[in-house]
Motif scaffolding. Structure first.
Motif, PDB file in Angstrom:
ATOM      1  N   MET A   1      -0.140  14.467  -7.495  1.00  0.00           N
ATOM      2  CA  MET A   1      -0.124  13.425  -6.507  1.00  0.00           C
ATOM      3  C   MET A   1       1.182  12.633  -6.629  1.00  0.00           C
ATOM      4  O   MET A   1       1.687  12.418  -7.725  1.00  0.00           O
ATOM      5  CB  MET A   1      -1.327  12.511  -6.726  1.00  0.00           C
ATOM      6  CG  MET A   1      -1.283  11.262  -5.934  1.00  0.00           C
ATOM      7  SD  MET A   1      -2.660  10.118  -6.188  1.00  0.00           S
ATOM      8  CE  MET A   1      -3.555  10.752  -7.543  1.00  0.00           C
ATOM      9  N   VAL A   2       1.710  12.221  -5.498  1.00  0.00           N
ATOM     10  CA  VAL A   2       2.947  11.439  -5.467  1.00  0.00           C
ATOM     11  C   VAL A   2       2.680  10.050  -6.045  1.00  0.00           C
ATOM     12  O   VAL A   2       1.689   9.402  -5.713  1.00  0.00           O
ATOM     13  CB  VAL A   2       3.469  11.325  -4.017  1.00  0.00           C
ATOM     14  CG1 VAL A   2       4.710  10.448  -3.956  1.00  0.00           C
ATOM     15  CG2 VAL A   2       3.750  12.703  -3.442  1.00  0.00           C
ATOM     16  N   LYS A   3       3.562   9.609  -6.915  1.00  0.00           N
ATOM     17  CA  LYS A   3       3.454   8.281  -7.512  1.00  0.00           C
ATOM     18  C   LYS A   3       4.074   7.255  -6.561  1.00  0.00           C
ATOM     19  O   LYS A   3       5.059   7.546  -5.882  1.00  0.00           O
ATOM     20  CB  LYS A   3       4.188   8.208  -8.856  1.00  0.00           C
ATOM     21  CG  LYS A   3       3.774   9.254  -9.858  1.00  0.00           C
ATOM     22  CD  LYS A   3       2.352   9.105 -10.310  1.00  0.00           C
ATOM     23  CE  LYS A   3       2.064  10.099 -11.416  1.00  0.00           C
ATOM     24  NZ  LYS A   3       0.702  10.471 -11.538  1.00  0.00           N
ATOM     25  N   ILE A   4       3.505   6.069  -6.560  1.00  0.00           N
ATOM     26  CA  ILE A   4       4.006   4.960  -5.752  1.00  0.00           C
ATOM     27  C   ILE A   4       4.451   3.870  -6.711  1.00  0.00           C
ATOM     28  O   ILE A   4       3.659   3.393  -7.534  1.00  0.00           O
ATOM     29  CB  ILE A   4       2.922   4.399  -4.806  1.00  0.00           C
ATOM     30  CG1 ILE A   4       2.331   5.497  -3.929  1.00  0.00           C
ATOM     31  CG2 ILE A   4       3.487   3.239  -3.985  1.00  0.00           C
ATOM     32  CD1 ILE A   4       3.298   6.179  -3.006  1.00  0.00           C
ATOM     33  N   ILE A   5       5.713   3.477  -6.597  1.00  0.00           N
ATOM     34  CA  ILE A   5       6.259   2.454  -7.475  1.00  0.00           C
ATOM     35  C   ILE A   5       6.875   1.361  -6.611  1.00  0.00           C
ATOM     36  O   ILE A   5       7.721   1.640  -5.755  1.00  0.00           O
ATOM     37  CB  ILE A   5       7.314   3.056  -8.427  1.00  0.00           C
ATOM     38  CG1 ILE A   5       6.654   4.173  -9.252  1.00  0.00           C
ATOM     39  CG2 ILE A   5       7.908   1.971  -9.324  1.00  0.00           C
ATOM     40  CD1 ILE A   5       7.592   5.064  -9.982  1.00  0.00           C
ATOM     41  N   LEU A   6       6.431   0.135  -6.818  1.00  0.00           N
ATOM     42  CA  LEU A   6       6.967  -1.005  -6.093  1.00  0.00           C
ATOM     43  C   LEU A   6       7.965  -1.715  -6.985  1.00  0.00           C
ATOM     44  O   LEU A   6       7.661  -2.022  -8.142  1.00  0.00           O
ATOM     45  CB  LEU A   6       5.854  -1.978  -5.700  1.00  0.00           C
ATOM     46  CG  LEU A   6       4.661  -1.409  -4.936  1.00  0.00           C
ATOM     47  CD1 LEU A   6       3.700  -2.524  -4.554  1.00  0.00           C
ATOM     48  CD2 LEU A   6       5.093  -0.640  -3.728  1.00  0.00           C
ATOM     49  N   VAL A   7       9.150  -1.975  -6.447  1.00  0.00           N
ATOM     50  CA  VAL A   7      10.187  -2.687  -7.190  1.00  0.00           C
ATOM     51  C   VAL A   7      10.662  -3.819  -6.295  1.00  0.00           C
ATOM     52  O   VAL A   7      11.248  -3.573  -5.235  1.00  0.00           O
ATOM     53  CB  VAL A   7      11.365  -1.761  -7.566  1.00  0.00           C
ATOM     54  CG1 VAL A   7      12.401  -2.520  -8.399  1.00  0.00           C
ATOM     55  CG2 VAL A   7      10.872  -0.529  -8.317  1.00  0.00           C
ATOM     56  N   THR A   8      10.368  -5.051  -6.702  1.00  0.00           N
ATOM     57  CA  THR A   8      10.678  -6.203  -5.857  1.00  0.00           C
ATOM     58  C   THR A   8      11.186  -7.379  -6.673  1.00  0.00           C
ATOM     59  O   THR A   8      11.049  -7.411  -7.893  1.00  0.00           O
ATOM     60  CB  THR A   8       9.419  -6.684  -5.098  1.00  0.00           C
ATOM     61  OG1 THR A   8       8.476  -7.181  -6.052  1.00  0.00           O
ATOM     62  CG2 THR A   8       8.792  -5.573  -4.266  1.00  0.00           C
TER      63      THR A   8
END
Length: 135
Positions: A1-8
């Motif tokens: 599964m594709v990983k989701i990474i939030l960088v803010t």
């Protein structure tokens, strides 16, 4: 599964994940991460941390950042530059995140990045103008 990474910047990444969980329920897997960038962050050090995480994403990753040209995006681009299955999309909004969470099991990283971008753009609507037109 594709990983989701939030960088803010600040705590926006974590808050976005918490808000999405209120709408669709808390994801139960480990395929999510939130990185907070502060004014004191070193692009090189933070990029190295993110790069190490991205290298573990066998099926690829989509990194969602808040604003093009900002530190969060610069860190993400630096971290992902030699990883062809990693895609950085800027302009994070809640619609983009919901698309990412709902579609990441069905699409490749590239397909997911394209869908997130398209759905994010469609979500930006001048509601006042829409109301005036009577649509």
């Amino acid at each position: 599964m594709v990983k989701i990474i939030l960088v803010t910047h600040g705590h926006l990444a974590q808050e976005m994940l918490e808000t999405a969980a209120q709408i669709i329920g808390k994801p139960t897997d480990e395929g999510l991460a939130a990185f907070s960038v502060t004014a004191a962050a070193s692009v090189e050090k933070e990029a190295a941390k993110l790069h190490a995480l991205l290298q573990t994403c066998e099926e690829g990753a989509v990194v969602l950042t808040d604003i093009f040209g900002g530190s969060a995006t610069n860190i993400s681009l630096t971290a992902s530059k030699d990883l062809p299955k990693c895609h950085v999309i800027t302009g994070l909004n809640l619609s983009m995140l919901l698309t990412a969470l709902n579609s990441r099991k069905k699409l490749s990283a590239k397909e997911l990045a394209e869908k997130i971008e398209a759905d994010g753009k469609r979500a930006v609507i001048n509601a006042t103008e829409l109301l005036i037109k009577g649509l």
